[in-house]
Design an enzyme around this catalytic site. Structure first.
Site: not given
Ligand code: ADP
Ligand code: MG
Length: 399
Positions: A39, A200, A357, A380
């Site tokens: 990062r 999921k 991720g 996200g």
């Protein structure tokens, strides 16, 4: 896509100007030492450019989740040192992101200097997007640059509120991310194929609903494929499966049909009785999953089918592995499809954009992350972009 301003739209002469730059420095740390500098590397181009152009570069960032209080272990001060090494340029540090402590350091800056301000989340107003906090931040700058795409899905004081108070620009890393995403779903070359895998359906309903309206084919893999198979009446044995989401799965399949989006489901699977490395496994047709077994990976016939779609595609967007890739041999389908997509990309036949991720981990495991057109590490923010949502931190940079 939202039109946004970049560093090219900023006045060329920024000598002596105070530039507040929101960066992502939420790096992994152990015992006060940064353990992964990815990062930090990503924000170097923007900081270097602004410093070279003569700006006083003032960095705003969050670290961890201190929940609006000063938490010593979540100080950004150890990050200043790692940043200094990556930049090859001195980085000063101020013990607060607003107020006297910040002002004192900023008053001492000269053209080209770089200053890192303490964790924005030490103030409760950061996550609440408190206008007073944004104003206090704005008092320290003449212009604002956001280079933290990964925080752009949050409307916080330093990512959104502040952006409306000063002339605002996207940094180079934010710009690269937005341009890559635009090629993926904004204005992609057709046909567009999406692969969505992972555990999921429940975590990815919005994403699936958005994709069926935008892509020509949607490949559903991983654990979530079981929910779709079960909804179609296929027996999935002891596989991970959200039987209560059968209606949702059927609704997504009918939306796809009316939008002209092909839904691609597994035709075979690798099954096992135990969820552990090296467990006894076998490949079966999807119609023949034993009642006491779990599907842990897509089988070779499914991979061939998926690669056929990748071959046909001009653009591929990918989130979520095709199987339980962390455990061998259930990584095989993900690795095979990832390598084929990488090959097509390198050959200039495919634009490939991936994120998430576990997806990034899977592409690294397959050794192909650097061969994709773009791999987003934003988590996200990437998922919300795939869901078709407007990201507040990006909207605030609108030209
Ligand atoms: P990302 O983090 O890239 O968005 P997800 O978190 O949605 O991806 O999904 C990754 C997880 O899905 C992995 O932990 C993987 O083991 C799991 N998974 C994939 N296929 C299966 C399967 N058939 N059964 C159980 N878990 C699976
Ligand atoms: Mg995940």
């Amino acid at each position: 896509m939202t039109q946004f301003k970049t560093l090219d739209d900023m006045p060329q002469e920024i000598g002596g100007k105070r530039v507040l730059v929101r960066v992502d420095l939420n790096v992994p740390m152990a015992d006060g030492v940064v353990t992964d500098r990815t990062r930090i590397e990503r924000v170097v181009p923007t900081i270097s450019e602004l410093s070279r152009r003569g700006g006083k570069v003032i960095l705003l960032a969050h670290f961890g989740r201190p929940k609006g209080k000063v938490v010593e272990e979540m100080s950004l001060s150890p990050v200043a040192q790692a940043l200094e090494e990556e930049l090859d340029h001195r980085v000063d540090f101020a013990s607060d992101c607003i107020g006297e402590a910040a002002k004192k350091e900023i008053d001492e800056m000269t053209s080209g200097d770089v200053l890192l301000l303490e964790n924005t989340r030490f103030h409760p107003g950061e996550e609440k997007n408190d206008p007073d906090l944004a104003k206090a931040m704005a008092a320290n700058g003449d212009m604002y640059v956001n280079d933290a795409f990964s925080a752009a899905h949050r409307a916080h004081a330093s990512t959104e509120g502040l952006a409306w108070l000063l002339p605002a620009y996207a940094g180079r890393s934010m710009q690269a991310e937005l341009e890559a995403l635009e090629k993926g779903l904004g204005a992609p070359a057709k046909p567009v194929v999406a692969i969505v895998g992972g555990a999921k359906v429940s975590t990815k309903i919005d994403l699936l609903q958005n994709l069926v309206k935008k892509v020509d084919a949607l490949v559903i893999g991983g654990g979530m494929a079981n929910t779709f198979l079960a909804a179609k009446g296929v027996e999935v044995g002891k596989s991970l499966c959200e039987h209560d989401l059968a209606d949702t799965a059927n609704a997504i399949m009918s939306e796809a049909a009316s939008a002209g989006c092909a839904i691609v489901l597994p035709v075979d699977g690798v099954v096992a009785r135990e969820f552990k490395a090296g467990a006894d496994s076998e490949t079966v047709d999807i119609e023949n999953v034993p009642a006491d077994a779990m599907i842990l990976d897509a089988g070779p016939a499914t991979v061939e089918k998926i690669n056929g779609w990748i071959d046909h595609a001009a653009t591929l967007v990918w989130n979520g592995p095709l199987g339980a890739f962390e455990i061998e041999p259930f990584d095989a389908a993900t690795v095979a499809a990832a390598r084929f997509a990488a090959e097509q990309t390198v050959a200039g036949k495919l634009v490939s954009v991936a994120g998430g991720g576990d997806t990034v981990a899977a592409l690294n495991h397959a050794g192909v992350a650097d061969k994709f057109t773009y791999v987003s590490t934003a988590g996200g923010a990437f998922l919300e972009w795939m869901e078709g949502k407007e990201l507040p931190g990006v909207a605030a940079l609108s030209a």
